[in-house]
Design an enzyme around this catalytic site. Structure first.
Site, PDB file in Angstrom:
ATOM      1  N   MET A  80      41.560  45.185  49.175  1.00  0.00           N
ATOM      2  CA  MET A  80      42.761  46.119  49.298  1.00  0.00           C
ATOM      3  C   MET A  80      43.642  45.788  50.644  1.00  0.00           C
ATOM      4  O   MET A  80      44.410  46.604  51.007  1.00  0.00           O
ATOM      5  CB  MET A  80      41.938  47.533  49.558  1.00  0.00           C
ATOM      6  CG  MET A  80      41.246  48.073  48.549  1.00  0.00           C
ATOM      7  SD  MET A  80      39.971  49.466  48.844  1.00  0.00           S
ATOM      8  CE  MET A  80      38.968  48.478  49.904  1.00  0.00           C
ATOM      9  N   TRP A  82      38.988  34.113  46.314  1.00  0.00           N
ATOM     10  CA  TRP A  82      39.027  34.795  45.279  1.00  0.00           C
ATOM     11  C   TRP A  82      40.578  34.853  44.887  1.00  0.00           C
ATOM     12  O   TRP A  82      41.048  35.543  44.158  1.00  0.00           O
ATOM     13  CB  TRP A  82      38.442  36.181  45.241  1.00  0.00           C
ATOM     14  CG  TRP A  82      37.097  36.254  45.631  1.00  0.00           C
ATOM     15  CD1 TRP A  82      36.054  35.882  45.051  1.00  0.00           C
ATOM     16  CD2 TRP A  82      36.812  36.553  47.199  1.00  0.00           C
ATOM     17  NE1 TRP A  82      35.203  36.041  45.888  1.00  0.00           N
ATOM     18  CE2 TRP A  82      35.420  36.506  47.073  1.00  0.00           C
ATOM     19  CE3 TRP A  82      37.367  37.169  48.211  1.00  0.00           C
ATOM     20  CZ2 TRP A  82      34.697  36.761  48.104  1.00  0.00           C
ATOM     21  CZ3 TRP A  82      36.729  37.301  49.191  1.00  0.00           C
ATOM     22  CH2 TRP A  82      35.346  37.285  49.474  1.00  0.00           C
ATOM     23  N   HIS A  83      41.352  33.773  45.332  1.00  0.00           N
ATOM     24  CA  HIS A  83      42.969  33.980  44.986  1.00  0.00           C
ATOM     25  C   HIS A  83      43.446  32.902  43.924  1.00  0.00           C
ATOM     26  O   HIS A  83      44.194  32.105  44.046  1.00  0.00           O
ATOM     27  CB  HIS A  83      43.592  33.705  46.394  1.00  0.00           C
ATOM     28  CG  HIS A  83      43.336  34.818  47.290  1.00  0.00           C
ATOM     29  ND1 HIS A  83      43.702  34.794  48.725  1.00  0.00           N
ATOM     30  CD2 HIS A  83      42.896  36.075  47.045  1.00  0.00           C
ATOM     31  CE1 HIS A  83      43.502  35.798  49.463  1.00  0.00           C
ATOM     32  NE2 HIS A  83      42.909  36.717  48.490  1.00  0.00           N
TER      33      HIS A  83
HETATM   34  C1  FAD Z   1      36.436  39.999  45.533  1.00  0.00           C
HETATM   35  C2  FAD Z   1      37.972  39.664  45.425  1.00  0.00           C
HETATM   36  C3  FAD Z   1      38.648  40.247  46.725  1.00  0.00           C
HETATM   37  C4  FAD Z   1      40.153  40.206  46.897  1.00  0.00           C
HETATM   38  N1  FAD Z   1      40.768  41.091  47.807  1.00  0.00           N
HETATM   39  C5  FAD Z   1      42.234  40.937  47.901  1.00  0.00           C
HETATM   40  C6  FAD Z   1      42.601  41.676  48.838  1.00  0.00           C
HETATM   41  O1  FAD Z   1      42.283  42.287  49.942  1.00  0.00           O
HETATM   42  N2  FAD Z   1      44.043  41.467  48.789  1.00  0.00           N
HETATM   43  C7  FAD Z   1      44.972  41.074  47.878  1.00  0.00           C
HETATM   44  O2  FAD Z   1      45.972  41.141  47.662  1.00  0.00           O
HETATM   45  N3  FAD Z   1      44.337  40.538  46.763  1.00  0.00           N
HETATM   46  C8  FAD Z   1      42.983  40.497  46.649  1.00  0.00           C
HETATM   47  N4  FAD Z   1      42.219  39.708  45.743  1.00  0.00           N
HETATM   48  C9  FAD Z   1      43.160  38.993  44.791  1.00  0.00           C
HETATM   49  C10 FAD Z   1      43.754  39.784  43.647  1.00  0.00           C
HETATM   50  O3  FAD Z   1      42.922  41.178  43.489  1.00  0.00           O
HETATM   51  C11 FAD Z   1      43.843  39.242  42.374  1.00  0.00           C
HETATM   52  O4  FAD Z   1      44.494  38.070  42.677  1.00  0.00           O
HETATM   53  C12 FAD Z   1      44.538  40.130  41.237  1.00  0.00           C
HETATM   54  O5  FAD Z   1      44.007  41.386  40.854  1.00  0.00           O
HETATM   55  C13 FAD Z   1      44.863  39.298  40.066  1.00  0.00           C
HETATM   56  O6  FAD Z   1      45.488  40.098  39.032  1.00  0.00           O
HETATM   57  P1  FAD Z   1      45.661  39.774  37.545  1.00  0.00           P
HETATM   58  O7  FAD Z   1      46.348  40.783  36.913  1.00  0.00           O
HETATM   59  O8  FAD Z   1      45.941  38.143  37.572  1.00  0.00           O
HETATM   60  O9  FAD Z   1      43.912  39.636  36.992  1.00  0.00           O
HETATM   61  P2  FAD Z   1      42.787  40.931  37.134  1.00  0.00           P
HETATM   62  O10 FAD Z   1      43.382  42.022  37.698  1.00  0.00           O
HETATM   63  O11 FAD Z   1      41.619  40.205  37.347  1.00  0.00           O
HETATM   64  O12 FAD Z   1      43.073  41.521  35.718  1.00  0.00           O
HETATM   65  C14 FAD Z   1      42.590  40.978  34.447  1.00  0.00           C
HETATM   66  C15 FAD Z   1      42.288  41.806  33.481  1.00  0.00           C
HETATM   67  O13 FAD Z   1      42.127  41.175  31.773  1.00  0.00           O
HETATM   68  C16 FAD Z   1      40.791  41.564  31.401  1.00  0.00           C
HETATM   69  N5  FAD Z   1      40.467  40.745  30.517  1.00  0.00           N
HETATM   70  C17 FAD Z   1      40.110  39.373  30.911  1.00  0.00           C
HETATM   71  N6  FAD Z   1      39.927  38.807  29.561  1.00  0.00           N
HETATM   72  C18 FAD Z   1      40.088  39.587  28.460  1.00  0.00           C
HETATM   73  C19 FAD Z   1      40.334  39.669  27.209  1.00  0.00           C
HETATM   74  N7  FAD Z   1      39.779  38.376  26.350  1.00  0.00           N
HETATM   75  N8  FAD Z   1      40.370  40.680  26.396  1.00  0.00           N
HETATM   76  C20 FAD Z   1      40.910  41.811  27.115  1.00  0.00           C
HETATM   77  N9  FAD Z   1      40.879  42.075  28.539  1.00  0.00           N
HETATM   78  C21 FAD Z   1      40.596  40.828  29.179  1.00  0.00           C
HETATM   79  C22 FAD Z   1      40.116  41.876  32.610  1.00  0.00           C
HETATM   80  O14 FAD Z   1      38.870  42.789  32.177  1.00  0.00           O
HETATM   81  C23 FAD Z   1      40.713  42.526  33.669  1.00  0.00           C
HETATM   82  O15 FAD Z   1      40.611  43.776  33.794  1.00  0.00           O
HETATM   83  C24 FAD Z   1      40.992  39.690  45.704  1.00  0.00           C
HETATM   84  C25 FAD Z   1      40.194  39.410  44.411  1.00  0.00           C
HETATM   85  C26 FAD Z   1      38.885  39.429  44.461  1.00  0.00           C
HETATM   86  C27 FAD Z   1      38.095  38.821  43.214  1.00  0.00           C
END
Ligand code: FAD
Ligand code: NAG
Ligand code: NAG
Ligand code: NAG
Ligand code: NAG
Length: 590
Positions: free
Chosen positions: A135, A524-525
Site C-alpha cells: 500500500m 515483488w516489483h
Molecule cells: C507482496 C507485494 C507487496 C507489494 N507492495 C507494494 C507497495 O507497497 N506499493 C506498490 O506500489 N507496489 C507494491 N507491490 C507491487 C504492485 O502491487 C504490483 O506491481 C502491481 O499490483 C502489479 O499490477 P498488475 O496489474 O501488473 O498485476 P496484478 O495486480 O498482479 O494483476 C494480475 C491479475 O490477473 C489475474 N490473472 C492472472 N492470470 C490470469 C488468467 N490466466 N486468467 C484470468 N486472470 C488472470 C490475477 O489473478 C490478478 O488478479 C507489491 C507487490 C507484492 C506482490
C-alpha cells in the site's frame, strides 16, 4: 524446543486456516460486483484478462463509454477480509489468494530464504496484487519515465506527459499536502484514495536521516523531489485497503455494459489466419472450457509473471522456446526476457528500550509507523540510488517475525537473529533496496499446459554491478548508527550470524557485499517481461499481430524508482485513453 519463529509461523498458519473458514461467510461479498453469466461463444467489444491493478483501471475507463461492451475476466474471486483490512497483510502470502510462484533455485542468491528460492507473491483475486500489496504509493522519479519514453521512442511516455494521468488517478486526502502544495501536481478527484498515517515514533528516524543530508518532506511524490525522507502516502482510506478493485471496480458494479467473470482462468488468446486476436479460451469455475469473442481487442493484464506465459501459450514468444513445446509460432518476440525487480536486503537496528506492547493492534491501520527515504551516494544527483522503507516495531514484537518470516520468507535462523538481537528494544526494520538494477531475469514456459506455473529465473545479482552498488549503498546507509539521534538511543546494528561473512571486518565494503548477497530477496516489483520496445509498440500493441495489447507491469520498459503500483495504474490509465482514441467515441455507429 520450539523457537519463537516457529510459534509465530504456526500461529499465522492457524489464523490462515481460520480465515479460510470465515471466507465461507462471504463477509466481503457485498462489496464487489457480482460475476456475470457468460456463455460459450459470447461476444464483447473488449476482453480484458486479469482484474488486477491494471485490468481494473482499464475495465472502469472503457466502460465509461456506454456503447462499448466490456468483459473483465479474473482467475480469482472476491478479496477476503484479510485483504480488506490493511493491517493484516502478512497472513496473505502462501494462502489461497497467492499464486505461490517461486523463483528457480540458482544456488547463488536467495539462499537464506526458505528453500533457497524467492516467494514471488502475486494476488489471485479481484484487485490482483493490489489486494495484497503493502500500500505504499510512489510515483517514481521523472528520470524513470524518460527511460520509458526512450524505450518506446515516444515522448508520450515521459513524466510530464503522463502527469495528467497521475492527477487523474489520485485522490490525495492528506490535508497538509493539499494546504502546502495545492492541486497543480496533486490529484484530488481520482478513484485512488490516498492518506498518510503520521506517527510521533518516526521523529528519531527523521532526525537521523536529516543529519545524513536528507530533507524531511511532506510529499515525496512531488515531481521536483529527488532525495529525502517522508511518511509515505498509503492506499488506505476509511480504514480499508484501497485496492484497484475497491477503487476502480466497486464503483462501477451497476454499469450494464460491464461484465465481470470471476474464478475463470484464460488459457489462450485465439488468432485468426491473419493474426488478428479474435477472442480467448478460458476454463470456468465449473471446469468447463469456453471460447469468448472480442469484436475489437483483447487486452492482457495478467501481471508480469503470467502475461508472458499467456502470450507464449498463444504462440507469441521466442521461436525456439515455443517450438520446443510444439506451440505454433505466430509472432517471434523476446517475450519473458528482460524480467526486472528491485533487489532488497533487510537491515535491523535497535532503537530505544521499552516494554512490549500488549494492546491489540488496530487492523484498520498500516501495521507499524513507517517512513520511506530516497538516497544517493551523491546527494546532489537528480535521482536516488536506493530506497529505504523504515518500519518501527515495538519491543519483542512478533509482527517483526511475521514480516521477516512470512512476507520476506527468510529462513528461521535469520528471523530468530533479528528478533533476539532486538530483545527489549524497539527496532528499526529497514527494507533497503536498489532502485536501478542492471540484472535481468526471465519467465519461461514449464510446459504447454496452462495450469502449470511458469518457470521464473529471477536473475537478481546476475550482473555484478548490482552487488557492487548494493554494498556501497548498505555501507552508505550504515552511517545512521553514528547520528546524534541514534547515539542518544544507544542504537546498534543487529548483527546476524552469517557464517560466510563472519570473518570479514564489520562495516567494510567486503562485509556489506557479503551481507547483500546473504540477505538477497525480492521486492515483488516484477516488471518488463513484455515491454514497450522489444515486444510492444508505443501504443502497447503486441508486434506482429493485430487487436492485442498488453497493459500491466509487463509493459513498462523498466521499473520506476520506488514501489511500482502507482506506475502500473498510470500506465493502465494511459492505455485506456489510447484505446478510446483508436476507436473513437462510438465504434459501433462508425
Ligand atoms: C507482496 C507485494 C507487496 C507489494 N507492495 C507494494 C507497495 O507497497 N506499493 C506498490 O506500489 N507496489 C507494491 N507491490 C507491487 C504492485 O502491487 C504490483 O506491481 C502491481 O499490483 C502489479 O499490477 P498488475 O496489474 O501488473 O498485476 P496484478 O495486480 O498482479 O494483476 C494480475 C491479475 O490477473 C489475474 N490473472 C492472472 N492470470 C490470469 C488468467 N490466466 N486468467 C484470468 N486472470 C488472470 C490475477 O489473478 C490478478 O488478479 C507489491 C507487490 C507484492 C506482490
Ligand atoms: C498456495 O499455497 C497454500 C499453502 O500451501 C495453499 O493453501 C493455496 O491453495 C495455494 N494457492 C493456490 C492459488 O493454489
Ligand atoms: C552489467 O551492467 C553493465 C552496466 O550497465 C553493463 O555494461 C554490462 O554489460 C552488464 N553485464 C552483463 C553480464 O550483463
Ligand atoms: C561510527 O563512528 C566511529 C568513530 O568515528 C567509527 O569508528 C565507525 O566506523 C562509525 N560507524 C559507521 C557505521 O560509520
Ligand atoms: C553469503 O555470501 C558469501 C560471500 O559472497 C557467499 O559465499 C555465501 O554463499 C553467501 N551465503 C548465503 C547463504 O547466501
Amino acid at each position: 524446543m520450539t523457537s519463537v519463529v516457529e510459534t509465530v509461523v504456526a500461529t499465522v498458519r492457524a489464523v490462515q486456516a481460520a480465515l479460510l473458514v470465515v471466507t465461507g461467510l462471504q463477509l466481503t461479498g457485498y462489496m464487489w460486483p457480482p460475476s456475470a453469466t457468460v456463455s460459450n461463444g459470447a461476444t464483447y467489444d473488449f476482453i480484458i484478462v486479469g482484474a488486477g491493478s491494471a485490468g481494473s483501471v482499464i475495465a472502469n475507463r472503457l466502460s465509461e463509454e456506454p456503447s462499448l461492451k466490456i468483459l473483465l475476466i479474473e482467475a480469482g474471486g472476491d478479496p477476503p477480509i484479510e485483504s480488506v483490512l490493511p493491517g493484516i497483510f502478512p497472513t496473505i502470502p502462501n494462502s489461497a489468494y497467492d499464486y505461490n510462484i517461486t523463483s528457480e533455485n540458482d544456488g547463488y542468491t536467495s539462499q537464506n530464504l526458505k528453500n533457497g528460492v524467492a516467494g514471488l507473491t502475486a494476488g489471485k483475486m479481484l484487485g490482483g496484487s493490489s489486494s495484497l500489496h503493502h500500500m505504499i504509493h510512489v510515483r517514481g522519479n521523472p528520470n524513470d519515465y524518460e527511460k520509458w519514453a526512450q524505450a518506446a521512442n515516444d515522448e508520450a511516455w515521459n513524466y510530464w506527459n503522463l502527469l495528467e494521468y497521475f492527477i487523474k488517478s489520485e485522490k490525495v486526502e492528506d490535508e497538509n499536502i493539499l494546504a502546502v502544495e495545492g492541486t497543480q501536481y496533486v490529484g484530488t478527484d481520482g478513484y485512488l484514495r490516498l492518506t498518510k498515517q503520521p506517527s510521533e515514533d518516526n521523529a528519531p528516524i527523521f532526525a537521523a536521516f536529516n543529519e545524513l543530508g536528507h530533507e524531511i518532506v511532506l510529499n515525496s511524490n512531488n515531481p521536483f523531489f529527488t532525495v529525502g525522507i517522508s511518511e509515505p502516502l498509503l492506499n488506505i482510506a476509511d480504514g480499508l485497503r484501497q485496492s484497484a478493485a475497491e477503487a476502480y471496480l466497486r464503483p462501477i458494479a451497476d454499469r450494464s455494459n460491464f461484465h465481470l467473470l470471476k474464478n475463470t482462468q484464460v488459457t489462450k488468446v485465439l488468432f485468426d489466419d491473419s493474426n488478428n486476436a479474435y477472442g480467448v479460451e478460458a476454463i470456468t469455475a465449473d471446469g468447463e472450457t469456453i471460447t469468448i469473442n472480442a469484436h475489437l481487442e483483447v487486452i492482457l493484464t495478467a501481471g508480469a509473471l503470467i502475461t508472458p506465459q499467456l502470450l507464449m501459450l498463444s504462440g507469441v514468444g521466442p521461436r525456439e522456446h515455443l517450438e520446443s513445446y510444439n506451440i505454433p509460432v505466430i509472432s517471434d518476440l523476446p517475450v519473458g526476457k528482460n524480467l526486472q525487480d528491485h533487489i532488497p536486503a533487510i537491515v535491523v537496528h535497535t532503537l530505544a528500550p521499552g516494554e512490549p506492547v500488549t494492546a491489540p493492534a488496530n487492523p484498520h491501520l498500516f501495521p507499524v509507523p513507517t517512513t520511506t527515504a530516497y538516497s544517493a551516494l551523491d546527494m546532489n544527483q537528480a535521482y536516488p540510488d536506493y530506497q529505504t522503507i523504515n518500519l518501527i516495531f515495538p519491543p519483542d514484537s512478533t509482527a517483526l517475525i511475521q514480516f521477516c518470516s512470512l512476507v520476506f520468507a527468510y529462513k528461521d535462523e535469520i528471523c530468530q537473529g533479528f528478533f533476539d538481537g532486538g530483545s527489549g528494544k524497539s527496532t528499526l526494520f529497514t527494507v533497503h533496496n536498489i532502485l536501478y538494477a542492471e540484472s535481468r531475469g526471465e519467465v519461461l514456459l514449464r510446459s504447454a499446459n496452462p495450469t502449470d506455473a511458469p518457470i521464473v529465473k529471477h536473475g537478481i545479482y546476475s550482473n555484478e554491478t548490482d552487488l557492487h552498488n548494493m554494498a556501497l549503498y548498505l555501507q552508505h546507509f550504515s552511517r545512521i548508527v553514528n547520528t546524534t539521534a541514534f547515539r542518544d538511543m544507544g542504537s546498534e546494528l543487529v548483527e546476524l550470524d552469517l557464517p560466510e561473512c563472519n570473518n570479514l571486518e564489520r562495516n567494510t565494503y567486503d562485509y556489506w557485499r557479503c551481507y547483500a548477497l546473504n540477505l538477497s530477496a525480492t521486492m515483488w516489483h516484477y516488471s518488463s517481461t513484455s515491454s514497450m520496445g522489444p515486444v510492444l509498440d508505443s501504443n502497447l500493441r503486441v508486434k506482429g499481430v493485430q487487436r492485442l495489447r498488453v497493459a500491466d507491469a509487463s509493459a513498462m520498459p523498466n521499473p520506476t524508482s520506488g514501489n511500482i503500483n502507482a506506475a502500473v495504474v498510470v500506465l493502465a490509465e494511459k492505455a485506456a485513453d489510447l484505446i478510446k482514441i483508436t476507436y473513437g467515441p462510438s465504434p459501433r455507429s462508425q
